[in-house]
Write a protein that holds these residues in place. Structure first.
Motif, PDB file in Angstrom:
ATOM      1  N   TYR A 243      -6.643  -1.626   1.649  1.00 56.22           N
ATOM      2  CA  TYR A 243      -6.409  -1.410   3.072  1.00 56.22           C
ATOM      3  C   TYR A 243      -7.715  -1.490   3.855  1.00 56.22           C
TER       4      TYR A 243
ATOM      5  N   LEU B 211      -9.223   7.134   5.059  1.00 59.52           N
ATOM      6  CA  LEU B 211      -9.703   6.294   3.963  1.00 59.52           C
ATOM      7  C   LEU B 211     -10.773   7.007   3.147  1.00 59.52           C
TER       8      LEU B 211
ATOM      9  N   SER C 237       0.828  -1.206   0.000  1.00 60.87           N
ATOM     10  CA  SER C 237       0.000   0.000   0.000  1.00 60.87           C
ATOM     11  C   SER C 237       0.859   1.252   0.000  1.00 60.87           C
TER      12      SER C 237
ATOM     13  N   CYS D   5      -5.136   1.064  -3.526  1.00 61.67           N
ATOM     14  CA  CYS D   5      -4.480   1.064  -2.223  1.00 61.67           C
ATOM     15  C   CYS D   5      -5.478   1.265  -1.089  1.00 61.67           C
ATOM     16  N   VAL D   6      -6.325   2.260  -1.208  1.00 66.43           N
ATOM     17  CA  VAL D   6      -7.266   2.581  -0.130  1.00 66.43           C
ATOM     18  C   VAL D   6      -8.304   1.470   0.026  1.00 66.43           C
TER      19      VAL D   6
ATOM     20  N   THR E   5      -4.393   5.005  -6.224  1.00 62.14           N
ATOM     21  CA  THR E   5      -4.933   5.430  -4.924  1.00 62.14           C
ATOM     22  C   THR E   5      -6.169   4.623  -4.564  1.00 62.14           C
TER      23      THR E   5
ATOM     24  N   GLY F 225      -9.044   9.441   1.017  1.00 63.79           N
ATOM     25  CA  GLY F 225      -8.386   8.721  -0.077  1.00 63.79           C
ATOM     26  C   GLY F 225      -9.365   8.335  -1.175  1.00 63.79           C
ATOM     27  N   TRP F 226     -10.555   7.861  -0.801  1.00 64.69           N
ATOM     28  CA  TRP F 226     -11.556   7.516  -1.810  1.00 64.69           C
ATOM     29  C   TRP F 226     -12.006   8.761  -2.592  1.00 64.69           C
TER      30      TRP F 226
END
Length: 170
Positions: A81, A105, A21, A77-78, A74, A108-109
């Motif tokens: 996680y 998170l 990540s 990864c988000v 991105t 990030g989204w």
């Protein structure tokens, strides 16, 4: 012995996806930086690539593709996680620290969604391969400040040119 080996494997798995990540987020930051630079160079108002608007359009298209890749990295990864956090949170046999989905998170989204939308808009706006616009804009020399007065024609200053620039007003 089996429980101890299982805990070691879980901690190793957790360490691997955290490192992956991090690598994805670093790649996303690098692609976003290069996408921003390519987009700034590819703008028509910049003087970086001269008057070659076809080259500028292609450079801006590359910037859009880099923004798309940034958003995809991105998002992967988000989401990965968050998936692991929820699996560990609802696993009754997991004995480690249980984390919850937090504000990072969601940010990030949102940033991944904005990067994907912006990259797709920029890529579609560039229209790479369009045949009708191969000629750059014609050069128009500046007027060098010849501004005529708007006074009445009978007034003597009506036909004399003024030597003030276009933005010489108060």
């Amino acid at each position: 012995m089996y429980v101890m080996l299982d805990n070691v494997l879980l901690s190793w798995k957790r360490l691997c996806y955290i490192q992956a990540s991090r690598a994805l987020m670093i790649a996303a930051m690098v692609m976003g930086t290069f996408g921003l630079l390519a987009t700034l160079v590819g703008m028509r108002c910049s003087k970086a690539a001269g008057e070659n608007y076809n080259l500028k359009r292609k450079i801006a298209g590359i910037g859009g593709v880099l923004f798309l890749l940034q958003g995809m990295c991105t998002m992967i990864c988000v989401s990965w996680y968050a998936s692991n956090i929820t699996q560990e949170f609802y696993n009754p046999e997991y004995e480690g620290l249980k984390f919850e989905i937090g504000n990072g998170l969601y940010i990030g989204w949102c940033s991944a969604t904005l990067a994907i939308c912006g990259g797709s808009c920029l890529t579609c706006a560039c229209r790479i391969g369009r045949k009708g616009e191969n000629v750059p804009y014609p050069y128009q020399p500046p007027t060098r400040g010849t501004v005529y007065s708007t006074a009445d024609v009978s007034h003597p200053s009506a036909l004399t040119p003024s030597h003030y620039g276009r933005n010489a007003y108060v």
